[in-house]
Motif scaffolding. Structure first.
Motif, PDB file in Angstrom:
ATOM      1  N   VAL A  79      37.416  34.700  44.135  1.00  0.00           N
ATOM      2  CA  VAL A  79      38.440  34.883  43.094  1.00  0.00           C
ATOM      3  C   VAL A  79      38.150  36.150  42.291  1.00  0.00           C
ATOM      4  O   VAL A  79      39.058  36.960  42.033  1.00  0.00           O
ATOM      5  CB  VAL A  79      38.507  33.645  42.180  1.00  0.00           C
ATOM      6  CG1 VAL A  79      39.463  33.887  41.009  1.00  0.00           C
ATOM      7  CG2 VAL A  79      38.946  32.421  42.971  1.00  0.00           C
ATOM      8  N   ASP A  80      36.901  36.349  41.914  1.00  0.00           N
ATOM      9  CA  ASP A  80      36.544  37.553  41.157  1.00  0.00           C
ATOM     10  C   ASP A  80      36.856  38.814  41.961  1.00  0.00           C
ATOM     11  O   ASP A  80      37.408  39.793  41.419  1.00  0.00           O
ATOM     12  CB  ASP A  80      35.056  37.538  40.806  1.00  0.00           C
ATOM     13  CG  ASP A  80      34.703  36.477  39.786  1.00  0.00           C
ATOM     14  OD1 ASP A  80      35.627  35.941  39.142  1.00  0.00           O
ATOM     15  OD2 ASP A  80      33.502  36.175  39.639  1.00  0.00           O
ATOM     16  N   CYS A  83      40.613  39.516  42.305  1.00  0.00           N
ATOM     17  CA  CYS A  83      41.162  39.997  41.033  1.00  0.00           C
ATOM     18  C   CYS A  83      40.734  41.440  40.749  1.00  0.00           C
ATOM     19  O   CYS A  83      41.511  42.224  40.177  1.00  0.00           O
ATOM     20  CB  CYS A  83      40.735  39.072  39.888  1.00  0.00           C
ATOM     21  SG  CYS A  83      41.566  37.461  39.922  1.00  0.00           S
ATOM     22  N   ARG A 110      42.006  28.000  42.054  1.00  0.00           N
ATOM     23  CA  ARG A 110      41.347  28.961  41.166  1.00  0.00           C
ATOM     24  C   ARG A 110      42.004  30.332  41.243  1.00  0.00           C
ATOM     25  O   ARG A 110      42.232  30.995  40.217  1.00  0.00           O
ATOM     26  CB  ARG A 110      39.868  29.088  41.526  1.00  0.00           C
ATOM     27  CG  ARG A 110      39.021  27.871  41.210  1.00  0.00           C
ATOM     28  CD  ARG A 110      37.565  28.131  41.608  1.00  0.00           C
ATOM     29  NE  ARG A 110      37.033  29.296  40.921  1.00  0.00           N
ATOM     30  CZ  ARG A 110      36.350  30.270  41.522  1.00  0.00           C
ATOM     31  NH1 ARG A 110      36.117  30.236  42.839  1.00  0.00           N
ATOM     32  NH2 ARG A 110      35.885  31.296  40.824  1.00  0.00           N
ATOM     33  N   ALA A 114      44.005  32.387  38.199  1.00  0.00           N
ATOM     34  CA  ALA A 114      43.515  33.701  37.771  1.00  0.00           C
ATOM     35  C   ALA A 114      44.593  34.761  37.908  1.00  0.00           C
ATOM     36  O   ALA A 114      44.753  35.619  37.016  1.00  0.00           O
ATOM     37  CB  ALA A 114      42.282  34.083  38.586  1.00  0.00           C
TER      38      ALA A 114
END
Length: 457
Positions: A79-80, A83, A110, A114
């Motif tokens: 996810v990080d 993004c 998730r 986000a």
């Protein structure tokens, strides 16, 4: 410039790829693969699969470069990292394939939260890793089918989408940073005979299979020595081949062999719809029999003999040695070794499932766990107490002993079907077995123990 991201997961191909085709409608697209630290933390990143993955990523990058693009590889929390790429490129949306495991569902939730927090959109596409969407075919009284045959009747009548061509061009925005592509070098613990990964290899194998192999599949799929199966399961697991394309192309070939092959693709979809509806089945009994299994600790010697291919039952040992050498095993061998561990040795199915996932290049949570449960009698099998006799099965599916002699060199000098029962040899013939062990348990003893455990004696 309008930018989209396509997040590759278990769909490492360019042909018949709905998320990629949708992302390519933007002016530019970022083809992204994240080496997910969450997968590593679960222990699922086994050496054989990491090596095959490296092949797949390099092949995917090559295919993208032929079309003017390239693969962007990042490492970390998925996810990080997604993004970060979205922020770097000011991408409007992310496209990815749907999946069925509990981990995949959590990852999707998730990521959606986000992205929406930043005003971006996530598009999840179905029928990328399955031919029919999990949950699209259901009985009237449940959210999923618990028995394969009625599922298959409806599955076979479902209209599949058309197969999509690979994009002609892929335009990647300038300046998007990428890590180096992984390679097999430096990986230890690989199976010596591990197959090559990548879409190009998968498509080559598929073409050869449809041309030369599938017609005889109905008659030969259980021929253990004949190696007459497609060996496409690793490519389905990593998504270098599309299940939709496989079914569409096999149906064009037609005939009993093609129909039998399509049925195997349906089994894969069946397990996925079970796991999608019951995620806990990855680790817990789908239908408990209240077994008091022997654990790996309490059955340590038997489990080690099973893992090493030293049980004294040649067909079991041949299969386990094939697994260690190739990171792959014939389907009939998988059934026999699972039955032997769970029902003859009465060891917890999770012990076997975990070991298979350590080695299988096609190690897949849905197929692996639910096939193990099927053989343990805790899954979807309508005959949960069936026990496969390894001697009877060996004589039926390896009648001349060629499969056994290929993988158990201690028995190479034993002619004919007597190779399946070496403990019956006498004198010099017995002495020539080069230390091959006696059976770890009498089949009658194992059967009696299982019947007592299931209260069927």
């Amino acid at each position: 410039m309008n930018v989209s991201v396509v997040l590759f997961t278990a769909d490492l191909r360019l042909h018949d790829h709905p998320p990629l085709r949708a992302a390519c409608e933007a002016q530019a697209v970022v083809p992204l693969f994240v080496r997910d630290e969450g997968v590593t933390a679960t222990g699922f990143a086994a050496p054989n699969r990491l090596a095959f993955l490296a092949d797949c990523l390099r092949d995917l990058d090559s295919g993208l470069r032929e079309r003017g693009g390239r693969l962007i590889v990042r490492s970390g929390d998925v996810v990080d990292e997604v993004c970060k790429v979205v922020a770097e490129t000011d991408a409007d949306e992310v496209h990815m394939a749907g999946d069925v495991s509990a981990y995949a569902h959590l990852r999707e939730r998730r990521l959606r939260r986000a992205l929406e927090a930043e005003g971006r959109r996530l598009h999840v596409h179905e029928t990328v890793t399955t031919a029919v969407t999990p949950g699209a075919v259901t009985p009237a009284s449940s959210d999923h089918f618990a028995v394969f045959t009625p599922y298959f009747r409806q599955w076979a009548q479902t209209q599949l989408r058309d197969t999509l061509a690979a994009p002609r061009t892929v335009r990647v925005p300038d300046g998007v940073g990428s890590e180096e592509l992984p390679t097999r070098s430096g990986l230890s613990g690989l199976s010596e005979g591990l197959a090559t990964g990548g879409e190009a290899e998968g498509r080559r194998r598929l073409a050869a299979w449809l041309r030369d192999g599938v017609a005889a599949y109905e008659d030969r799929h259980d021929d253990m020595a004949g190696d007459a199966t497609s060996r496409l399961s690793p490519h389905l697991h990593f998504g270098t081949l599309s299940p939709v394309e496989l079914v569409n192309r096999a149906r064009k070939v037609a005939g009993p062999g093609a129909e039998a092959f399509v049925r195997q693709v349906a089994w894969r979809d069946f397990h996925r719809q079970v796991l999608a509806a019951r995620p806990a089945a990855a680790t817990a009994d789908y239908r408990t029999k209240h077994d008091r299994w022997r654990s790996e600790r309490t059955a340590r010697e038997d489990v080690e003999a099973w893992k090493e291919g030293r049980t004294g039952y040649p067909v079991i040992d041949a299969a386990m040695r094939q697994l260690r050498h190739e990171g792959w095993m014939h389907n009939r061998s998988r059934l026999l070794t699972a039955s032997f561990l769970c029902k003859t040795l009465y060891v917890d199915w999770r012990v076997g499932a975990r070991y298979f996932l350590e080695l299988l290049v096609d190690g897949d949570i849905a197929n692996n766990q639910l096939n193990w449960q099927w053989m343990a009698g805790t899954g979807t099998d309508t005959r949960p107490n069936r026990v496969l006799n390894p001697i009877t099965q060996a004589k039926r599916y390896d009648p001349d002993g060629a499969y056994v002699r290929r993988w158990v060199p201690e028995l190479a000098g034993v002619d004919g079907p007597s190779v399946h029962e070496p403990w019956k040899l006498q004198g010099l013939d017995r002495a020539a077995l080069d230390g091959y062990p006696d059976p770890v348990v009498e089949l009658s003893e194992g059967l009696a123990r299982f019947k007592r455990a299931r209260a069927r004696d």
